[in-house]
Design a protein around this motif. Structure first.
Motif, PDB file in Angstrom:
ATOM      1  N   VAL A 332       0.844  -1.190   0.000  1.00  0.00           N
ATOM      2  CA  VAL A 332       0.000   0.000   0.000  1.00  0.00           C
ATOM      3  C   VAL A 332       0.881   1.242   0.000  1.00  0.00           C
ATOM      4  N   ALA A 333       0.469   2.238  -0.779  1.00  0.00           N
ATOM      5  CA  ALA A 333       1.076   3.568  -0.749  1.00  0.00           C
ATOM      6  C   ALA A 333       0.014   4.558  -0.285  1.00  0.00           C
ATOM      7  N   ILE A 334       0.387   5.435   0.640  1.00  0.00           N
ATOM      8  CA  ILE A 334      -0.535   6.440   1.173  1.00  0.00           C
ATOM      9  C   ILE A 334       0.078   7.807   0.904  1.00  0.00           C
ATOM     10  N   VAL A 335      -0.712   8.699   0.310  1.00  0.00           N
ATOM     11  CA  VAL A 335      -0.199   9.970  -0.202  1.00  0.00           C
ATOM     12  C   VAL A 335      -0.952  11.134   0.426  1.00  0.00           C
ATOM     13  N   ASP A 336      -0.207  12.155   0.835  1.00  0.00           N
ATOM     14  CA  ASP A 336      -0.790  13.403   1.316  1.00  0.00           C
ATOM     15  C   ASP A 336      -1.023  14.300   0.107  1.00  0.00           C
ATOM     16  N   ALA A 337      -2.269  14.349  -0.337  1.00  0.00           N
ATOM     17  CA  ALA A 337      -2.607  15.119  -1.536  1.00  0.00           C
ATOM     18  C   ALA A 337      -3.548  16.270  -1.198  1.00  0.00           C
ATOM     19  N   GLY A 338      -3.307  16.898  -0.050  1.00  0.00           N
ATOM     20  CA  GLY A 338      -4.156  18.004   0.371  1.00  0.00           C
ATOM     21  C   GLY A 338      -3.328  19.118   0.976  1.00  0.00           C
ATOM     22  N   ALA A 352       4.430  19.616   3.684  1.00  0.00           N
ATOM     23  CA  ALA A 352       4.942  18.650   2.704  1.00  0.00           C
ATOM     24  C   ALA A 352       3.844  18.086   1.806  1.00  0.00           C
ATOM     25  N   PRO A 353       3.235  18.903   0.956  1.00  0.00           N
ATOM     26  CA  PRO A 353       2.237  18.357   0.035  1.00  0.00           C
ATOM     27  C   PRO A 353       2.865  17.338  -0.920  1.00  0.00           C
ATOM     28  N   LEU A 354       2.107  16.300  -1.236  1.00  0.00           N
ATOM     29  CA  LEU A 354       2.452  15.198  -2.144  1.00  0.00           C
ATOM     30  C   LEU A 354       3.495  14.245  -1.565  1.00  0.00           C
ATOM     31  N   SER A 355       3.777  14.325  -0.265  1.00  0.00           N
ATOM     32  CA  SER A 355       4.639  13.312   0.343  1.00  0.00           C
ATOM     33  C   SER A 355       3.881  11.985   0.412  1.00  0.00           C
ATOM     34  N   PHE A 356       4.635  10.873   0.478  1.00  0.00           N
ATOM     35  CA  PHE A 356       3.980   9.567   0.494  1.00  0.00           C
ATOM     36  C   PHE A 356       4.753   8.598   1.368  1.00  0.00           C
ATOM     37  N   GLU A 357       4.066   7.499   1.735  1.00  0.00           N
ATOM     38  CA  GLU A 357       4.679   6.385   2.445  1.00  0.00           C
ATOM     39  C   GLU A 357       4.290   5.095   1.742  1.00  0.00           C
ATOM     40  N   PHE A 358       5.133   4.071   1.883  1.00  0.00           N
ATOM     41  CA  PHE A 358       4.910   2.804   1.179  1.00  0.00           C
ATOM     42  C   PHE A 358       5.274   1.648   2.097  1.00  0.00           C
ATOM     43  N   SER A 359       4.376   0.677   2.201  1.00  0.00           N
ATOM     44  CA  SER A 359       4.643  -0.527   2.990  1.00  0.00           C
ATOM     45  C   SER A 359       4.257  -1.745   2.173  1.00  0.00           C
ATOM     46  N   LEU A 445       1.087   1.939  -8.965  1.00  0.00           N
ATOM     47  CA  LEU A 445       1.281   0.695  -8.216  1.00  0.00           C
ATOM     48  C   LEU A 445       0.535  -0.421  -8.932  1.00  0.00           C
ATOM     49  N   ASP A 446       1.256  -1.508  -9.237  1.00  0.00           N
ATOM     50  CA  ASP A 446       0.598  -2.610  -9.941  1.00  0.00           C
ATOM     51  C   ASP A 446      -0.347  -3.352  -9.001  1.00  0.00           C
ATOM     52  N   ALA A 447      -1.152  -4.231  -9.561  1.00  0.00           N
ATOM     53  CA  ALA A 447      -2.208  -4.900  -8.803  1.00  0.00           C
ATOM     54  C   ALA A 447      -1.653  -5.773  -7.687  1.00  0.00           C
ATOM     55  N   GLU A 448      -0.469  -6.348  -7.878  1.00  0.00           N
ATOM     56  CA  GLU A 448       0.117  -7.208  -6.857  1.00  0.00           C
ATOM     57  C   GLU A 448       0.778  -6.407  -5.737  1.00  0.00           C
ATOM     58  N   GLY A 449       1.157  -5.173  -6.033  1.00  0.00           N
ATOM     59  CA  GLY A 449       1.882  -4.379  -5.053  1.00  0.00           C
ATOM     60  C   GLY A 449       3.370  -4.606  -5.086  1.00  0.00           C
ATOM     61  N   ASP A 450       3.877  -5.182  -6.167  1.00  0.00           N
ATOM     62  CA  ASP A 450       5.304  -5.484  -6.286  1.00  0.00           C
ATOM     63  C   ASP A 450       6.077  -4.452  -7.091  1.00  0.00           C
ATOM     64  N   ASP A 451       5.385  -3.503  -7.676  1.00  0.00           N
ATOM     65  CA  ASP A 451       6.023  -2.562  -8.598  1.00  0.00           C
ATOM     66  C   ASP A 451       5.448  -1.170  -8.357  1.00  0.00           C
ATOM     67  N   LEU A 452       6.215  -0.320  -7.696  1.00  0.00           N
ATOM     68  CA  LEU A 452       5.830   1.069  -7.452  1.00  0.00           C
ATOM     69  C   LEU A 452       6.717   1.954  -8.311  1.00  0.00           C
ATOM     70  N   ARG A 453       6.102   2.773  -9.135  1.00  0.00           N
ATOM     71  CA  ARG A 453       6.862   3.648 -10.023  1.00  0.00           C
ATOM     72  C   ARG A 453       6.410   5.087  -9.843  1.00  0.00           C
TER      73      ARG A 453
END
Length: 551
Positions: A332-338, A352-359, A445-453
């Motif tokens: 999952v990637a969670i993005v601050d888009a506000g 920090a607009p548009l910052s993100f986290e990924f797990s 992010l692909d459907a499996e969650g293995d490829d974040l670009r």
């Protein structure tokens, strides 16, 4: 988008409210107000609330031995009350006087723990039972009332008459003051805490019907704008959202147990908030690190969501509050888009607009540095900076230069293909006024969650004006991730604690590994690393392309 609070900003926000609160506070220390607080003390509670949230016996044992620790500092008071051990540390003293640690004594259980907890409560009453601006601030007083009321059974069972009388009299005095002072609380979580506390006091103390009605009326007015249509909380802090949920669930359940009607506004707020709370969790069960919040305790978060009774799944598109979630099957990637809310509501918001986290699975890989709230030194300011987040930084400056200068617009477009892959196209103009620059970010992010670009670029009104300015794209790594540069420094290999491997590739800048700090947990500060891509503007707008892929 603009933050919804800009259009529903309450009349009691801002300098007018603060000035009026100071005027009111000038009367709280007078003999007349002391007389008002000294009404009849109850002989017993009309309703006994339940302590519904578990504590930690290990912490309880440390407290029993007089060791109080919070946010990197501690006080040891084995043979004396702790209230004055750190007189120059307001945050630590607020934590002590809030009594949020009392549930750890209850977790230990037994007569010895209950007796020691009673001695601490009684010592607080002896020191602080007269009004003071610090210990009787509306939100702090409200938090203390909630804890005392929900632990009244633990404290009163087996207590002698002296403690019982002092405890019930202090509850009544504090509730009388809160009935007058609740409107002095800052809008947002402080005001909500004061309202919930007054409602519980009105429900629990004899002759409290007027307090209960007043508090429920205030909640009916505040909840529709504090919890937005997508369930996001107005401060944009995930931990604030969780704490509000806890209080509302407690109040809902106590109203139900006492046979009272539950206002529809409380039901509606809980129903909206739960899907967003689920959306802001990582695979490890903790919360994402945005706008001053900490990870939290996954076990407690599970309990909050379970006790809510709301079955709705997480909400991916938080268009109102400005959070976006890309969910693959295993990541999952969670993005601050506000953007931050105006006035007091945004006093802890990060820049920090548009910052993100990924797990991936139960492991965090890319994070933001976390929260400096209640920490000593420069940490509160440092943690808010754009550079403390996984996003683009121009000229080593914050994307939001001051609390008064916000991006006027954050754009978000969400897409998904038939295979389940998701991607976001986003932009903010926080750098427009100073630099004539706009940050555009694309995440896939692909459907499996293995490829974040991703692709991060700057759109420049006049590139020649910014020649020689530095641009850095930062990816802060969780402390559980080991990183190493390979292939001549062109690729970063990441290894998680469980042994899973990820490869980070990039183009458009010079790649480096640098030191970073992780502030995701309140009681620890951990060293970690960050991936940084750097470029100097040479007349053309820079573009970074990158990919994080499971090995």
């Amino acid at each position: 988008m603009t933050h919804p609070a800009a259009t529903v900003r309450p009349r009691y926000d801002g300098p007018v409210r603060r000035a009026w609160a100071r005027v009111r506070a000038s009367g709280y220390g007078t003999a007349l107000h002391r007389w008002f607080l000294s009404g009849r003390a109850p002989d017993e509670l009309a309703h006994m609330p339940s302590a519904r949230w578990p504590g930690d016996p290990q912490i309880g044992n440390a407290l029993f031995q007089g060791r109080f620790a919070r946010a990197g500092r501690s006080a040891t008071a084995p043979n004396q009350p702790p209230w004055r051990l750190r007189p120059s540390d307001p945050a630590f003293n607020r934590w002590l006087s809030g009594f949020g640690w009392l549930n750890h004594f209850a977790a230990v259980g037994g007569n010895a723990a209950a007796g020691h907890a009673r001695r601490l409560v009684r010592s607080w009453i002896d020191v602080h039972d007269e009004w003071s601006a610090e210990a009787w601030a509306p939100a702090l007083l409200g938090r203390r009332l909630i804890v005392w009321l929900t632990h009244a059974g633990f404290l009163l069972d087996g207590a002698d008459d002296g403690f019982r009388q002092a405890f019930l009299a202090s509850l009544a005095r504090q509730a009388r003051h809160l009935a007058r002072a609740a409107d002095d609380a800052a809008p947002g979580p402080d005001r909500l805490t004061a309202s919930v506390a007054l409602a519980l006091a009105g429900l629990s103390l004899p002759r409290g019907e007027a307090w209960l009605a007043k508090a429920l009326d205030r909640l009916g007015r505040d909840l529709p704008w504090q919890i937005l249509g997508d369930g996001g909380y107005i401060t944009r802090d995930p931990e604030d959202l969780l704490n509000v949920l806890r209080d509302l669930i407690d109040l809902r359940d106590e109203l139900a147990e006492s046979g009272r009607d539950i206002p529809q506004a409380i039901f509606n707020a809980i129903d909206r908030a739960v899907p967003m709370a689920r959306a802001l969790r990582h695979g490890d069960g903790g919360l994402a690190l945005f706008n001053g919040g900490f990870e939290g305790d996954p076990t407690l978060i599970d309990l909050v969501l379970t006790r809510s009774g709301v079955k709705a799944r997480s909400l991916d598109d938080g268009a109102h509050i400005g959070f976006q979630r890309l969910g693959g099957r295993r990541a999952v990637a969670i993005v601050d888009a506000g953007i931050a809310p105006p006035g007091d509501l945004g006093r802890h918001a990060h820049l920090a607009p548009l910052s993100f986290e990924f797990s991936a699975g139960k492991e965090r890989l890319v994070v933001n540095c976390g929260s400096g709230r209640d920490r000593l030194g420069d940490w509160p300011a440092v943690a808010r900076t754009t550079a403390a987040h996984s996003t683009l930084v121009l000229d080593d400056r914050n994307a939001i230069e001051t609390d008064a200068v916000q991006p006027s617009r954050v754009e978000v477009q969400r897409n998904q293909d038939e295979a389940g892959a998701q991607w976001l196209e986003m932009a903010h103009d926080g750098y427009r006024t100073r630099f004539g620059a706009r940050h555009r970010r694309r995440l896939y992010l692909d459907a499996e969650g293995d490829d974040l670009r991703g692709e991060d670029s700057l759109e420049l009104d006049a590139p020649e004006r910014l020649a020689g300015r530095a641009v850095a794209l930062r990816f802060h790594l969780h402390p559980g991730v080991q990183a190493s540069l390979v292939q001549g420094g062109q690729v970063v290999l990441l290894k998680t604690a469980s042994g899973n491997g990820w490869r980070f590739r990039c183009a458009g800048g010079e790649l480096a590994l640098e030191e970073s700090i992780y502030l995701g947990q309140i009681d620890t500060i951990r060293r970690t690393e960050q991936i940084v891509l750097r470029v100097v503007i040479d007349g053309e707008a820079p573009t970074f392309k990158w990919a994080l892929q499971r090995v």
